[in-house]
Design a protein around this motif. Structure first.
Motif, PDB file in Angstrom:
ATOM      1  N   TYR A  36     -25.099 -12.162  44.895  1.00 21.22           N
ATOM      2  CA  TYR A  36     -24.585 -13.410  44.325  1.00 21.22           C
ATOM      3  C   TYR A  36     -24.626 -13.347  42.800  1.00 21.22           C
ATOM      4  O   TYR A  36     -23.637 -13.689  42.128  1.00 21.22           O
ATOM      5  N   TRP A  37     -25.736 -12.920  42.229  1.00 17.91           N
ATOM      6  CA  TRP A  37     -25.830 -12.823  40.769  1.00 17.91           C
ATOM      7  C   TRP A  37     -24.969 -11.692  40.233  1.00 17.91           C
ATOM      8  O   TRP A  37     -24.469 -11.768  39.112  1.00 17.91           O
ATOM      9  N   GLN A  38     -24.770 -10.647  41.025  1.00 21.09           N
ATOM     10  CA  GLN A  38     -23.874  -9.583  40.600  1.00 21.09           C
ATOM     11  C   GLN A  38     -22.448 -10.098  40.491  1.00 21.09           C
ATOM     12  O   GLN A  38     -21.689  -9.701  39.603  1.00 21.09           O
ATOM     13  N   ARG A  39     -22.103 -11.067  41.334  1.00 16.76           N
ATOM     14  CA  ARG A  39     -20.736 -11.619  41.347  1.00 16.76           C
ATOM     15  C   ARG A  39     -20.440 -12.430  40.090  1.00 16.76           C
ATOM     16  O   ARG A  39     -19.324 -12.397  39.565  1.00 16.76           O
ATOM     17  N   TYR A  40     -21.434 -13.158  39.577  1.00 18.02           N
ATOM     18  CA  TYR A  40     -21.164 -14.098  38.488  1.00 18.02           C
ATOM     19  C   TYR A  40     -21.779 -13.682  37.154  1.00 18.02           C
ATOM     20  O   TYR A  40     -21.353 -14.172  36.113  1.00 18.02           O
ATOM     21  N   ALA A  41     -22.769 -12.825  37.155  1.00 15.46           N
ATOM     22  CA  ALA A  41     -23.497 -12.533  35.917  1.00 15.46           C
ATOM     23  C   ALA A  41     -22.930 -11.351  35.150  1.00 15.46           C
ATOM     24  O   ALA A  41     -23.319 -11.138  33.995  1.00 15.46           O
ATOM     25  N   PHE A  42     -22.035 -10.588  35.740  1.00 18.38           N
ATOM     26  CA  PHE A  42     -21.549  -9.385  35.085  1.00 18.38           C
ATOM     27  C   PHE A  42     -20.016  -9.402  35.021  1.00 18.38           C
ATOM     28  O   PHE A  42     -19.359  -9.885  35.956  1.00 18.38           O
ATOM     29  N   PRO A  43     -19.428  -8.858  33.937  1.00 16.44           N
ATOM     30  CA  PRO A  43     -17.968  -8.903  33.783  1.00 16.44           C
ATOM     31  C   PRO A  43     -17.223  -8.206  34.914  1.00 16.44           C
ATOM     32  O   PRO A  43     -16.169  -8.664  35.337  1.00 16.44           O
ATOM     33  N   LYS A  44     -17.749  -7.093  35.389  1.00 11.83           N
ATOM     34  CA  LYS A  44     -17.084  -6.338  36.450  1.00 11.83           C
ATOM     35  C   LYS A  44     -17.795  -6.530  37.783  1.00 11.83           C
ATOM     36  O   LYS A  44     -17.934  -5.606  38.580  1.00 11.83           O
ATOM     37  N   GLY A  45     -18.263  -7.748  38.017  1.00 10.61           N
ATOM     38  CA  GLY A  45     -19.021  -8.025  39.229  1.00 10.61           C
ATOM     39  C   GLY A  45     -18.219  -7.817  40.497  1.00 10.61           C
ATOM     40  O   GLY A  45     -18.723  -7.289  41.489  1.00 10.61           O
ATOM     41  N   ARG A  46     -16.936  -8.206  40.482  1.00 17.09           N
ATOM     42  CA  ARG A  46     -16.126  -8.067  41.690  1.00 17.09           C
ATOM     43  C   ARG A  46     -15.897  -6.605  42.047  1.00 17.09           C
ATOM     44  O   ARG A  46     -15.975  -6.220  43.218  1.00 17.09           O
ATOM     45  N   ALA A  47     -15.610  -5.800  41.050  1.00 13.91           N
ATOM     46  CA  ALA A  47     -15.405  -4.369  41.310  1.00 13.91           C
ATOM     47  C   ALA A  47     -16.677  -3.737  41.840  1.00 13.91           C
ATOM     48  O   ALA A  47     -16.643  -2.878  42.736  1.00 13.91           O
ATOM     49  N   THR A  48     -17.813  -4.143  41.312  1.00 10.22           N
ATOM     50  CA  THR A  48     -19.093  -3.613  41.788  1.00 10.22           C
ATOM     51  C   THR A  48     -19.337  -4.005  43.235  1.00 10.22           C
ATOM     52  O   THR A  48     -19.816  -3.194  44.051  1.00 10.22           O
ATOM     53  N   LEU A  49     -19.012  -5.255  43.598  1.00  9.75           N
ATOM     54  CA  LEU A  49     -19.203  -5.692  44.975  1.00  9.75           C
ATOM     55  C   LEU A  49     -18.292  -4.928  45.939  1.00  9.75           C
ATOM     56  O   LEU A  49     -18.691  -4.625  47.073  1.00  9.75           O
ATOM     57  N   CYS A  50     -17.081  -4.625  45.494  1.00 10.95           N
ATOM     58  CA  CYS A  50     -16.189  -3.811  46.327  1.00 10.95           C
ATOM     59  C   CYS A  50     -16.798  -2.440  46.606  1.00 10.95           C
ATOM     60  O   CYS A  50     -16.749  -1.933  47.739  1.00 10.95           O
ATOM     61  N   ALA A  51     -17.369  -1.846  45.576  1.00 12.00           N
ATOM     62  CA  ALA A  51     -18.000  -0.538  45.754  1.00 12.00           C
ATOM     63  C   ALA A  51     -19.241  -0.639  46.641  1.00 12.00           C
ATOM     64  O   ALA A  51     -19.492   0.222  47.490  1.00 12.00           O
ATOM     65  N   LEU A  52     -20.030  -1.701  46.459  1.00  9.22           N
ATOM     66  CA  LEU A  52     -21.240  -1.868  47.270  1.00  9.22           C
ATOM     67  C   LEU A  52     -20.900  -2.081  48.740  1.00  9.22           C
ATOM     68  O   LEU A  52     -21.643  -1.636  49.627  1.00  9.22           O
ATOM     69  N   SER A  53     -19.786  -2.761  49.018  1.00 10.20           N
ATOM     70  CA  SER A  53     -19.418  -3.005  50.418  1.00 10.20           C
ATOM     71  C   SER A  53     -19.067  -1.714  51.146  1.00 10.20           C
ATOM     72  O   SER A  53     -19.130  -1.668  52.381  1.00 10.20           O
ATOM     73  N   ARG A  54     -18.717  -0.661  50.398  1.00 11.12           N
ATOM     74  CA  ARG A  54     -18.383   0.629  51.002  1.00 11.12           C
ATOM     75  C   ARG A  54     -19.524   1.631  50.920  1.00 11.12           C
ATOM     76  O   ARG A  54     -19.355   2.794  51.297  1.00 11.12           O
ATOM     77  N   THR A  55     -20.666   1.180  50.428  1.00  7.11           N
ATOM     78  CA  THR A  55     -21.791   2.099  50.255  1.00  7.11           C
ATOM     79  C   THR A  55     -22.468   2.425  51.573  1.00  7.11           C
ATOM     80  O   THR A  55     -22.675   3.583  51.917  1.00  7.11           O
ATOM     81  N   CYS A  56     -22.828   1.400  52.333  1.00  5.58           N
ATOM     82  CA  CYS A  56     -23.505   1.609  53.610  1.00  5.58           C
ATOM     83  C   CYS A  56     -23.303   0.374  54.468  1.00  5.58           C
ATOM     84  O   CYS A  56     -22.850  -0.684  54.003  1.00  5.58           O
ATOM     85  N   ARG A  57     -23.678   0.475  55.729  1.00  5.00           N
ATOM     86  CA  ARG A  57     -23.499  -0.641  56.650  1.00  5.00           C
ATOM     87  C   ARG A  57     -24.405  -1.812  56.289  1.00  5.00           C
ATOM     88  O   ARG A  57     -24.039  -2.972  56.510  1.00  5.00           O
ATOM     89  N   THR A  58     -25.562  -1.542  55.731  1.00  7.99           N
ATOM     90  CA  THR A  58     -26.476  -2.617  55.364  1.00  7.99           C
ATOM     91  C   THR A  58     -25.889  -3.493  54.260  1.00  7.99           C
ATOM     92  O   THR A  58     -26.077  -4.710  54.241  1.00  7.99           O
ATOM     93  N   PHE A  59     -25.159  -2.879  53.333  1.00 10.92           N
ATOM     94  CA  PHE A  59     -24.573  -3.613  52.205  1.00 10.92           C
ATOM     95  C   PHE A  59     -23.226  -4.236  52.539  1.00 10.92           C
ATOM     96  O   PHE A  59     -22.766  -5.128  51.820  1.00 10.92           O
ATOM     97  N   HIS A  60     -22.586  -3.785  53.618  1.00 11.06           N
ATOM     98  CA  HIS A  60     -21.186  -4.137  53.853  1.00 11.06           C
ATOM     99  C   HIS A  60     -20.967  -5.650  53.936  1.00 11.06           C
ATOM    100  O   HIS A  60     -20.229  -6.227  53.123  1.00 11.06           O
ATOM    101  N   ASP A  61     -21.593  -6.291  54.903  1.00 14.23           N
ATOM    102  CA  ASP A  61     -21.357  -7.724  55.101  1.00 14.23           C
ATOM    103  C   ASP A  61     -21.868  -8.590  53.952  1.00 14.23           C
ATOM    104  O   ASP A  61     -21.144  -9.480  53.479  1.00 14.23           O
ATOM    105  N   PRO A  62     -23.101  -8.406  53.438  1.00 19.67           N
ATOM    106  CA  PRO A  62     -23.544  -9.242  52.308  1.00 19.67           C
ATOM    107  C   PRO A  62     -22.670  -9.081  51.066  1.00 19.67           C
ATOM    108  O   PRO A  62     -22.418 -10.062  50.350  1.00 19.67           O
ATOM    109  N   ALA A  63     -22.197  -7.859  50.803  1.00 20.59           N
ATOM    110  CA  ALA A  63     -21.356  -7.647  49.627  1.00 20.59           C
ATOM    111  C   ALA A  63     -19.993  -8.321  49.789  1.00 20.59           C
ATOM    112  O   ALA A  63     -19.479  -8.944  48.849  1.00 20.59           O
TER     113      ALA A  63
END
Length: 585
Positions: A36-63
């Motif tokens: 949640y803080w990654q989404r709003y606190a950083f300029p490239k938060g959305r791009a980071t969340l896209c990458a995190l969603s493809r990192t592993c199954r644990t990160f997929h749904d929360p990201a």
């Protein structure tokens, strides 16, 4: 012939050590907060969340939940659909782009749309405007197609907030399809004026009460020229809602107003007052209602209607705002403060704002209208005495008074003495330099009284002359040393700006003076004995204007046991530690 075989394996599978993820990251609540803080606190938060969603199954749904949590437009959902479904064309007139539907929606298309829409909790539907990308809107026919999902289940089952700014008539039908029982916030605030309530919009509005029974915050367009069908539809909508906390609507009939009065959960109410409403309501029901109300905003054509309504209430609110389209007469405004003091609890009221926003050709709100505010007549309730906890007071701060104010600085001083918690004040003042003349030029303004809580002072359209700049700044620097932005003015801005600079300079000088006096007292205290005569000589050497120190200085015991030395002279008030002694003039 040279044959290249497979690369030999240097390490066996058993010898490879895979790095382990910290156990805390397997807790979903921890990931939700991080993403949640990654989404709003950083300029490239959305791009980071896209990458995190493809990192592993644990990160997929929360990201993905954090990425799709709030949407400023429905366009991102449309762009996730197959590209052969839509085309991007130039809008009519060549301004921006538009997404147009090319073929019908299939079950596969709906599956993609529902997969991402199920994660959305906040949705804003508006005409898309972005500084960083071309303007792109979804065609109204495309919106109508999306308004007809293949199943009866809501497209946005987790939706909590809707902000509707799209004034296109066809888009309002899509609002009904996205509404869900989980919806808590509903805001319809179109930019276009006037907002026309046609039959389709009224039908949609009346159905939202049954579709969204959990609504707590509702805001509808506030327009004066409303007809009876709109009021009836608003009443039908509100009658379904029993957990409302904040309501901002247009006109209310007696049924809707009585229903809102019965809601203990209601905390904020803003509406346009119909002149006939007080006569149609039950005094007993209103007097016992609005138990949890803290903020009240009333927009009315005449103040007399507001008085009639307030006389039927007995409320403990924090803030009250009254916006009038017609300037009230002297008696009505005076009676307003009298009624307010008897119908609003003194322990809770923090902010009062009265603004007349009518035609500037009408007579402006003058000091005669608010005599009870400064009147010493014991037969009248004085606002300053009735509400000692008042924190904000705004009187005609948007349009000004129009004539020279009759509120002198002595009247302001009376208000400040009775309202010690006042932090924001908007009022026009009389700045005649003659009122600052003192019999004893060495005495402090206002007899040394200091109001340390006031941080914002708007002088509205107060007149100011060059001869009054220094006296005004000297007075306010002594009485109001904590003003943060100087003087906020609607007229005579240059002179008030100069007064603000002088105010800051005087405040700095007074601070230096107090520091100098404190050093002087500490020096005598460090000697181990506070000699009265030496202290008097020290004060006289620093301030030769103290002509008779033996009569102006005396030492007495501190009965309260505060252990502080207080020294008052013609310039300073300071405190330093000293056991059981109090030095005063």
């Amino acid at each position: 012939m040279l044959q290249v075989g497979p690369t030999p394996r240097l390490f066996s599978n058993a010898s490879l050590e895979q790095p382990e993820m910290h156990r805390a990251l397997f807790i979903r609540e921890v990931l939700v907060n991080i993403f949640y803080w990654q989404r709003y606190a950083f300029p490239k938060g959305r791009a980071t969340l896209c990458a995190l969603s493809r990192t592993c199954r644990t990160f997929h749904d929360p990201a993905l939940d954090a990425l799709w949590r709030e949407l400023d437009h429905i366009k991102p959902l449309v762009l996730c659909l197959p590209k052969d479904l839509y085309s991007i064309e130039s809008n009519v007139g060549g301004q921006g782009l538009i997404l147009k539907q090319v073929r019908p929606l299939t079950s596969a298309d709906w599956s993609i749309f529902e997969r991402y829409a199920a994660r959305v909790q906040g949705l804003k539907l508006r005409v898309w405007e972005s500084r960083n990308s071309p303007i792109m809107n979804v065609d109204t026919k495309f919106l109508l197609a999306l308004s007809c999902p293949p199943s009866a289940v809501s497209l946005f089952p987790r939706l909590r907030l809707i902000q509707w700014v799209d004034e296109r008539p066809e888009s309002i039908l899509f609002l009904r399809s996205v509404a869900s029982p989980s919806l808590l916030h509903l805001t319809i605030s179109p930019k276009a004026r006037p907002w026309v309530w046609d039959a389709s919009r009224l039908s949609m509005l009346s159905s939202l009460g049954s579709l969204c029974p959990s609504l707590k915050y509702i805001q509808l367009p506030s327009l004066d020229n409303l007809k009876q069908p709109v009021v009836a539809t608003t009443t039908q909508l509100l009658s379904y809602l029993s957990g409302l906390e904040s309501v901002e609507v247009s006109r209310l009939d007696a049924s809707a107003f009585t229903h809102l009065a019965s809601l203990r959960s209601l905390k904020s109410l803003s509406f346009i007052l119909d002149p006939s409403l007080p006569a149609l309501c039950s005094r007993q029901q209103l007097c016992e209602g609005f138990e949890g109300l803290t903020d009240l905003t009333i927009r009315s054509g005449a103040l007399q209607s507001v008085l009639s309504l307030l006389a039927m209430l007995q409320i403990s609110i924090n803030n009250i705002d009254v916006d009038l389209s017609a300037t009230p007469d002297v008696d009505a405004t005076g009676n307003f403060f009298l009624v307010l003091s008897s119908r609003c609890a003194a322990e809770t009221l923090r902010r009062v704002s009265v603004a007349a926003l009518g035609d500037t050709s009408t007579p402006p709100l003058t000091m005669e209208n608010i005599k009870p505010l400064f009147s010493f007549n014991q037969k009248k309730s004085e606002l300053a005495s009735a509400w000692p906890h008042l924190e904000e007071l705004h009187l005609n701060d948007e349009s000004g008074w129009g004539i020279q104010s009759k509120v002198t600085f002595n009247g302001l001083l009376y208000l400040l003495r009775n309202c010690c918690q006042l932090r924001f004040l908007s009022i026009a003042l009389n700045t005649d330099p003659a009122q600052f003349a003192q019999n004893n030029p060495r005495s402090l303004p206002a007899s040394g009284m200091v109001h340390g809580n006031l941080i914002h002072l708007s002088v509205v359209d107060s007149e100011l002359t060059e001869a009054a700049v220094i006296p005004v700044a000297a007075w306010t620097s002594a009485v109001l040393p904590n003003l943060k932005e100087g003087f906020i003015a609607l007229a005579y801005e240059q002179l008030w700006y100069e007064a603000s600079k002088q105010h800051d300079a005087f405040v700095a000088i007074r601070k230096q003076e107090r520091s100098s006096q404190k050093d002087l007292l500490k020096r005598y205290i460090e000697l181990g004995e506070l000699n009265r005569q030496e202290l008097v000589w020290g004060i006289q050497s620093r301030h030769p204007s103290v002509s008779r120190p033996r009569e102006n200085v005396q030492i007495i015991r501190d009965k309260a046991g505060s252990g502080m030395v207080h020294m008052y002279n013609c310039y300073t008030v300071l405190e330093v530690p000293l056991p059981r002694l109090l030095l005063v003039t």
